[in-house]
Design a protein around this motif. Structure first.
Motif, PDB file in Angstrom:
ATOM      1  N   LEU A 132      10.708   7.517  -5.935  1.00  0.00           N
ATOM      2  CA  LEU A 132      11.032   8.653  -6.088  1.00  0.00           C
ATOM      3  C   LEU A 132      12.676   7.961  -5.823  1.00  0.00           C
ATOM      4  N   VAL A 133      12.473   7.299  -4.589  1.00  0.00           N
ATOM      5  CA  VAL A 133      14.447   6.942  -4.146  1.00  0.00           C
ATOM      6  C   VAL A 133      14.832   5.923  -5.270  1.00  0.00           C
ATOM      7  N   PHE A 134      13.801   5.240  -5.804  1.00  0.00           N
ATOM      8  CA  PHE A 134      14.949   4.380  -6.722  1.00  0.00           C
ATOM      9  C   PHE A 134      14.291   4.846  -7.977  1.00  0.00           C
ATOM     10  N   PRO A 143       0.676  -1.076  -0.218  1.00  0.00           N
ATOM     11  CA  PRO A 143      -0.309  -0.116   0.187  1.00  0.00           C
ATOM     12  C   PRO A 143       0.848   1.040   0.497  1.00  0.00           C
ATOM     13  N   VAL A 144       2.170   1.255   0.572  1.00  0.00           N
ATOM     14  CA  VAL A 144       3.043   2.366   0.711  1.00  0.00           C
ATOM     15  C   VAL A 144       3.636   2.277  -0.534  1.00  0.00           C
ATOM     16  N   TYR A 145       4.339   1.197  -0.645  1.00  0.00           N
ATOM     17  CA  TYR A 145       5.220   1.127  -1.659  1.00  0.00           C
ATOM     18  C   TYR A 145       5.789   2.024  -2.497  1.00  0.00           C
ATOM     19  N   ASP A 146       4.976   2.881  -3.093  1.00  0.00           N
ATOM     20  CA  ASP A 146       4.922   3.059  -4.416  1.00  0.00           C
ATOM     21  C   ASP A 146       5.951   4.975  -3.721  1.00  0.00           C
ATOM     22  N   TRP A 147       4.828   6.030  -2.619  1.00  0.00           N
ATOM     23  CA  TRP A 147       5.300   6.531  -1.884  1.00  0.00           C
ATOM     24  C   TRP A 147       6.640   6.265  -1.093  1.00  0.00           C
ATOM     25  N   VAL A 148       6.708   5.361  -0.151  1.00  0.00           N
ATOM     26  CA  VAL A 148       8.492   5.406  -0.345  1.00  0.00           C
ATOM     27  C   VAL A 148       9.420   5.159  -0.852  1.00  0.00           C
ATOM     28  N   PHE A 149       9.279   4.356  -1.818  1.00  0.00           N
ATOM     29  CA  PHE A 149      10.471   3.266  -2.810  1.00  0.00           C
ATOM     30  C   PHE A 149       9.967   4.270  -4.511  1.00  0.00           C
ATOM     31  N   LYS A 157      28.783  -5.217 -19.856  1.00  0.00           N
ATOM     32  CA  LYS A 157      29.667  -3.385 -19.981  1.00  0.00           C
ATOM     33  C   LYS A 157      29.389  -2.380 -19.628  1.00  0.00           C
ATOM     34  N   THR A 158      28.706  -2.191 -18.343  1.00  0.00           N
ATOM     35  CA  THR A 158      28.241  -1.021 -17.822  1.00  0.00           C
ATOM     36  C   THR A 158      28.850  -1.790 -16.461  1.00  0.00           C
ATOM     37  N   ILE A 159      28.947  -0.471 -15.375  1.00  0.00           N
ATOM     38  CA  ILE A 159      28.525  -0.702 -13.934  1.00  0.00           C
ATOM     39  C   ILE A 159      28.837   0.124 -13.175  1.00  0.00           C
ATOM     40  N   LYS A 160      27.419   1.393 -13.019  1.00  0.00           N
ATOM     41  CA  LYS A 160      26.817   2.830 -12.690  1.00  0.00           C
ATOM     42  C   LYS A 160      26.723   2.754 -11.522  1.00  0.00           C
ATOM     43  N   PRO A 161      26.961   3.549 -10.745  1.00  0.00           N
ATOM     44  CA  PRO A 161      26.381   3.779  -9.551  1.00  0.00           C
ATOM     45  C   PRO A 161      24.411   4.862  -9.425  1.00  0.00           C
ATOM     46  N   VAL A 162      23.940   4.098  -9.162  1.00  0.00           N
ATOM     47  CA  VAL A 162      22.638   5.124  -9.418  1.00  0.00           C
ATOM     48  C   VAL A 162      22.136   5.118  -8.251  1.00  0.00           C
ATOM     49  N   ASN A 163      21.174   6.558  -8.175  1.00  0.00           N
ATOM     50  CA  ASN A 163      20.719   6.483  -7.120  1.00  0.00           C
ATOM     51  C   ASN A 163      21.027   7.361  -6.332  1.00  0.00           C
ATOM     52  N   LEU A 164      19.946   7.917  -5.051  1.00  0.00           N
ATOM     53  CA  LEU A 164      20.840   8.991  -4.121  1.00  0.00           C
ATOM     54  C   LEU A 164      22.375   8.167  -3.349  1.00  0.00           C
ATOM     55  N   PHE A 165      23.560   9.503  -3.758  1.00  0.00           N
ATOM     56  CA  PHE A 165      24.843   9.113  -3.627  1.00  0.00           C
ATOM     57  C   PHE A 165      25.024   8.377  -4.206  1.00  0.00           C
ATOM     58  N   GLY A 166      24.491   6.834  -5.094  1.00  0.00           N
ATOM     59  CA  GLY A 166      25.717   5.733  -6.402  1.00  0.00           C
ATOM     60  C   GLY A 166      25.081   5.008  -5.198  1.00  0.00           C
ATOM     61  N   ASN A 181      16.008   6.982  -9.939  1.00  0.00           N
ATOM     62  CA  ASN A 181      16.939   7.081 -11.111  1.00  0.00           C
ATOM     63  C   ASN A 181      17.373   6.165 -11.105  1.00  0.00           C
ATOM     64  N   GLY A 182      17.687   4.871 -10.360  1.00  0.00           N
ATOM     65  CA  GLY A 182      18.225   3.997 -11.115  1.00  0.00           C
ATOM     66  C   GLY A 182      17.239   2.560 -12.517  1.00  0.00           C
ATOM     67  N   ARG A 183      15.831   3.011 -12.107  1.00  0.00           N
ATOM     68  CA  ARG A 183      14.653   2.751 -12.610  1.00  0.00           C
ATOM     69  C   ARG A 183      14.994   3.267 -14.467  1.00  0.00           C
ATOM     70  N   ARG A 184      14.959   4.762 -13.819  1.00  0.00           N
ATOM     71  CA  ARG A 184      14.783   5.596 -15.746  1.00  0.00           C
ATOM     72  C   ARG A 184      16.667   4.686 -16.611  1.00  0.00           C
ATOM     73  N   THR A 185      17.477   5.434 -15.555  1.00  0.00           N
ATOM     74  CA  THR A 185      18.480   4.508 -16.225  1.00  0.00           C
ATOM     75  C   THR A 185      19.099   3.298 -16.869  1.00  0.00           C
ATOM     76  N   ALA A 186      18.624   2.479 -16.485  1.00  0.00           N
ATOM     77  CA  ALA A 186      17.830   1.337 -16.419  1.00  0.00           C
ATOM     78  C   ALA A 186      17.037   1.251 -18.199  1.00  0.00           C
TER      79      ALA A 186
END
Ligand SMILES: C[S@@+](CC[C@H](N)C(=O)[O-])C[C@H]1O[C@@H](n2cnc3c(N)ncnc32)[C@H](O)[C@@H]1O
Length: 207
Positions: free
Chosen positions: A23-25, A15-21, A185-194, A27-32
């Motif tokens: 935004l936090v996740f 019920p709270v997943y979209d609120w909690v995770f 091919k790629t190893i890349k830090p994502v999300n807050l503070f990588g 950048n990683g989703r979009r980068t992927a």
């Protein structure tokens, strides 16, 4: 952690997943999703699709199969599919460690924030490789244990709470790279503070 504790954890998170995770996740989703070069008709498998936050971002000329162990998370994903009128998406309640798909089924496979959630990540990796076509693209986004000794100690101390947390906080990258069977091919830090990492590779032709 076992599948029942994971189902329980994600019943609570759903019920709270979209609120909690969400935004936090994000950048990683979009980068992927931006890392992949899509072809019309691509068969894409999203493992542990959760509430389906990434589903509207896939091109409409591809077909997405989303699977998840938690029916509570999938019910939310189904609502998102309907809200966005996504006709290129099928969702199934399924264990990523025992996929009900034939060998060599998918052109692209994405596994976002799931590796450290399943009881046996190596079984998951073996299984998704089985259903991947030779040379398929695969992307993992996950938090991997940090080298920094202070952070590492903190993460190790959290390990005993893996079941109620619903993920394993102390999960190193090296064994994954050794077992995944892909040309990285790629190893890349994502999300807050990588703090999380995206791994992109192509499966080697030989299993
Ligand atoms: C942290 S959430 C990530 C959800 C989504 N990928 C995202 O980007 O937000 C982890 C997801 O993995 C699912 N999961 C855990 N174990 C699984 C398994 N064995 N097979 C399939 N899905 C699983 C959980 O139910 C949950 O939806």
């Amino acid at each position: 952690m076992d599948n029942n504790s994971i189902r329980g954890a994600y019943k609570r998170y759903a019920p709270v997943y979209d609120w909690v995770f969400g935004l936090v996740f994000r950048n990683g989703r979009r980068t992927a999703l931006k890392t992949l070069e899509y072809e019309p008709g691509d068969q894409i498998l999203e493992v542990g699709v959760g509430t389906g936050l990434s589903l509207p971002e896939f091109p409409s000329y591809t077909h997405i199969t989303g699977i998840d162990l938690s029916q509570d998370m999938l019910d939310r994903a189904q609502k998102r599919v309907e809200k966005h009128g996504l006709t290129n998406t099928d969702l199934y309640c399924m264990d990523a460690m025992e996929l009900d798909f034939p060998d060599n089924s998918f052109d692209k496979l994405i596994v976002l924030y799931v590796l450290s959630v399943v009881p046996d990540p190596y079984k998951l990796m073996k299984e998704i490789r089985r259903v991947a076509k030779p040379g398929a693209d695969v992307i993992f986004v996950n938090h991997f244990a940090k080298e920094n000794p202070l952070i590492r100690k903190f993460e190790s101390s959290l390990s005993k709470y893996a079941a109620p947390l619903g993920f394993q906080p102390d999960f190193p990258m090296e064994p994954v790279l050794e077992n995944v069977g892909m040309d990285v091919k790629t190893i890349k830090p994502v999300n807050l503070f990588g703090y999380w990492t995206m791994l992109h590779g192509k499966y080697l032709d030989e299993q």
